[in-house]
Structures are given as C-alpha cells and as structure tokens.
Design a protein around this motif. Sequence first.
Motif, PDB file in Angstrom:
ATOM      1  N   GLU A   3       0.860  -1.239   0.104  1.00 27.94           N
ATOM      2  CA  GLU A   3       0.043   0.095   0.013  1.00 27.94           C
ATOM      3  C   GLU A   3       0.845   1.262  -0.115  1.00 27.94           C
ATOM      4  N   ALA A   4       2.040   1.353   0.276  1.00 30.85           N
ATOM      5  CA  ALA A   4       2.920   2.367   0.582  1.00 30.85           C
ATOM      6  C   ALA A   4       4.622   1.915  -0.099  1.00 30.85           C
ATOM      7  N   ASP A   5       5.035   3.055   0.102  1.00 28.83           N
ATOM      8  CA  ASP A   5       6.518   2.928  -0.222  1.00 28.83           C
ATOM      9  C   ASP A   5       7.455   3.427   0.723  1.00 28.83           C
ATOM     10  N   PRO A   6       7.546   2.435   1.652  1.00 33.61           N
ATOM     11  CA  PRO A   6       8.151   3.265   3.094  1.00 33.61           C
ATOM     12  C   PRO A   6       9.860   2.851   2.877  1.00 33.61           C
ATOM     13  N   ASP A   7      10.504   3.969   3.357  1.00 30.33           N
ATOM     14  CA  ASP A   7      12.082   3.790   3.647  1.00 30.33           C
ATOM     15  C   ASP A   7      12.453   2.793   4.494  1.00 30.33           C
ATOM     16  N   ILE A   8      11.596   2.717   5.789  1.00 26.76           N
ATOM     17  CA  ILE A   8      11.798   2.263   6.871  1.00 26.76           C
ATOM     18  C   ILE A   8      10.611   1.573   7.519  1.00 26.76           C
ATOM     19  N   LEU A   9      10.715   0.562   8.263  1.00 24.83           N
ATOM     20  CA  LEU A   9       9.435  -0.089   8.919  1.00 24.83           C
ATOM     21  C   LEU A   9       9.739  -0.640  10.184  1.00 24.83           C
ATOM     22  N   LEU A  10       8.909  -0.552  11.247  1.00 25.53           N
ATOM     23  CA  LEU A  10       9.067  -1.190  12.688  1.00 25.53           C
ATOM     24  C   LEU A  10       8.493  -2.559  12.597  1.00 25.53           C
ATOM     25  N   ALA A  11       9.414  -3.502  12.919  1.00 25.16           N
ATOM     26  CA  ALA A  11       8.607  -4.991  12.922  1.00 25.16           C
ATOM     27  C   ALA A  11       8.818  -4.998  14.539  1.00 25.16           C
ATOM     28  N   ALA A  12       7.444  -4.608  14.993  1.00 26.50           N
ATOM     29  CA  ALA A  12       7.015  -4.803  16.601  1.00 26.50           C
ATOM     30  C   ALA A  12       6.972  -6.109  16.977  1.00 26.50           C
ATOM     31  N   SER A  13       7.630  -6.450  17.892  1.00 29.03           N
ATOM     32  CA  SER A  13       7.215  -7.930  18.472  1.00 29.03           C
ATOM     33  C   SER A  13       7.146  -9.288  17.477  1.00 29.03           C
ATOM     34  N   GLN A  14       8.077  -9.043  16.455  1.00 27.32           N
ATOM     35  CA  GLN A  14       7.944 -10.113  15.594  1.00 27.32           C
ATOM     36  C   GLN A  14       9.305 -10.671  15.104  1.00 27.32           C
ATOM     37  N   TYR A  15      10.431 -10.101  15.608  1.00 25.83           N
ATOM     38  CA  TYR A  15      11.799 -10.767  15.544  1.00 25.83           C
ATOM     39  C   TYR A  15      12.401 -10.824  16.637  1.00 25.83           C
ATOM     40  N   SER A  16      12.752 -11.987  17.088  1.00 27.81           N
ATOM     41  CA  SER A  16      13.431 -12.240  18.384  1.00 27.81           C
ATOM     42  C   SER A  16      14.176 -13.680  18.554  1.00 27.81           C
ATOM     43  N   MET A  17      15.006 -13.793  19.151  1.00 23.97           N
ATOM     44  CA  MET A  17      15.491 -15.229  19.313  1.00 23.97           C
ATOM     45  C   MET A  17      14.473 -16.367  19.397  1.00 23.97           C
ATOM     46  N   ILE A  18      13.404 -16.239  20.020  1.00 21.75           N
ATOM     47  CA  ILE A  18      12.271 -17.146  20.313  1.00 21.75           C
ATOM     48  C   ILE A  18      11.566 -17.267  19.020  1.00 21.75           C
ATOM     49  N   PHE A  90      21.501 -10.677  18.463  1.00 25.42           N
ATOM     50  CA  PHE A  90      20.762 -11.486  17.520  1.00 25.42           C
ATOM     51  C   PHE A  90      19.888 -10.474  16.555  1.00 25.42           C
ATOM     52  N   CYS A  91      18.983  -9.531  17.335  1.00 27.75           N
ATOM     53  CA  CYS A  91      18.436  -8.751  16.396  1.00 27.75           C
ATOM     54  C   CYS A  91      18.808  -7.773  15.682  1.00 27.75           C
ATOM     55  N   ALA A  92      20.127  -7.608  16.086  1.00 31.71           N
ATOM     56  CA  ALA A  92      20.534  -6.409  15.422  1.00 31.71           C
ATOM     57  C   ALA A  92      21.542  -7.171  14.120  1.00 31.71           C
ATOM     58  N   ALA A  93      21.639  -8.231  13.976  1.00 35.36           N
ATOM     59  CA  ALA A  93      22.415  -9.075  13.099  1.00 35.36           C
ATOM     60  C   ALA A  93      22.149  -9.104  11.592  1.00 35.36           C
ATOM     61  N   GLU A 138      18.788 -22.047  11.025  1.00 35.69           N
ATOM     62  CA  GLU A 138      20.147 -22.364  10.475  1.00 35.69           C
ATOM     63  C   GLU A 138      20.387 -21.025   9.769  1.00 35.69           C
ATOM     64  N   ASN A 139      19.545 -20.587   8.940  1.00 39.26           N
ATOM     65  CA  ASN A 139      19.893 -19.270   8.227  1.00 39.26           C
ATOM     66  C   ASN A 139      19.814 -17.931   8.869  1.00 39.26           C
ATOM     67  N   ALA A 140      19.568 -17.954  10.316  1.00 38.64           N
ATOM     68  CA  ALA A 140      19.613 -16.863  11.016  1.00 38.64           C
ATOM     69  C   ALA A 140      20.839 -16.086  10.956  1.00 38.64           C
ATOM     70  N   PRO A 141      21.055 -14.712  10.552  1.00 40.35           N
ATOM     71  CA  PRO A 141      22.302 -14.101  10.618  1.00 40.35           C
ATOM     72  C   PRO A 141      22.757 -14.071  12.104  1.00 40.35           C
ATOM     73  N   ILE A 142      23.929 -14.055  12.220  1.00 38.91           N
ATOM     74  CA  ILE A 142      24.473 -13.993  13.693  1.00 38.91           C
ATOM     75  C   ILE A 142      25.598 -12.841  13.820  1.00 38.91           C
ATOM     76  N   PRO A 143      25.785 -12.139  15.043  1.00 36.85           N
ATOM     77  CA  PRO A 143      26.692 -11.050  14.860  1.00 36.85           C
ATOM     78  C   PRO A 143      28.090 -11.448  14.432  1.00 36.85           C
ATOM     79  N   LYS A 144      28.851 -10.385  13.993  1.00 40.51           N
ATOM     80  CA  LYS A 144      30.147 -10.665  13.494  1.00 40.51           C
ATOM     81  C   LYS A 144      30.869 -10.257  14.676  1.00 40.51           C
ATOM     82  N   GLY A 145      32.069 -11.250  14.890  1.00 41.12           N
ATOM     83  CA  GLY A 145      33.023 -10.796  15.713  1.00 41.12           C
ATOM     84  C   GLY A 145      32.507 -10.374  17.007  1.00 41.12           C
TER      85      GLY A 145
END
Length: 145
Positions: A3-18, A90-93, A138-145
């Motif tokens: 519906e829109a052309d955002p540059d940024i979006l908030l994924a609230a309560s959707q992405y965590s280790m669980i 994890f969430c920042a990776a 298995e395909n989850a990005p993990i923090p570097k270093g």
Amino acid sequence: MEEADPDILLAASQYSMIHHEEDLNELFPKCAERGISVVVGSPFDAGFLAGKDRFLYWGTIPLGYKEKLAGIQKVAANHHVDVRTAALQFCAAPEVVSAVIPGSHTPQQARENAESFFKAKIPASFWEELKREKLIAENAPIPKG
C-alpha cells in the motif's frame, strides 16, 4: 509494502531469538529487495527473554516457548553468555536491520542495554551451538566478531 513505499518499517514484536523465522524468511527478503530498513521492536519479547514470566503482552506463553527459552539459557550458561545480550545482538545482526528498540524501565537497564550492544563479546561457538540444537534457525544471521 503493498500500500505504501516506506524507506523504513517497525517490526514490533515480530523478530527475536524465540520467534524469528517468519520475518527472516518472508519480511526481510522483501525489505532487502526494496531497500527498506527494519527497526526491530521488543527484542526481549516484552521481557520473556529477560526473565519475565510472560510472552509479549499475551495472557499465556505459547506452547514450547518456555522449553525453547530453557534450551537457550542452557547454551548461554555453557558459554558464559548473558541471554539479554544475546537477544539484542541477535536482533541487530540481519543486514536489513538498522536499529533495535529494547525497552528499559530504569537508567540502569538502559546502561546495560548499551553495554550489551557495544561492549559485550559473544563467542561464535555460542551461535553455532544454538543452530546445532535448532534453537535458532540455521539461516539466521549472527553477529560478526
């Protein structure tokens, strides 16, 4: 995004280790294709990954989530890793993630969150064990270093 052309979006309560596979496999690839940056909100699942006996703001914790958290805590203990710190890193990776919004109730919690992001080092073996034990995708990005 339809519906829109955002540059940024908030994924609230959707992405965590669980709970992360849906965003990881569906939302994030679409965002990457369109050049959309993601801000992850509620990386602790409203306190669940920080030790509160609730998941998000629901009255009940979904089936299997307490067991998954116990598995994460066991791996964290094996590697001397703070689960809160791991949850934030994890969430920042993922490459599409530009920011993570952890909640804090006190100045001390805000300081701890900053230290978790910028000072704490987590060994690669921790992330490898989480994947081996199928506690994160298995395909989850993990923090570097």
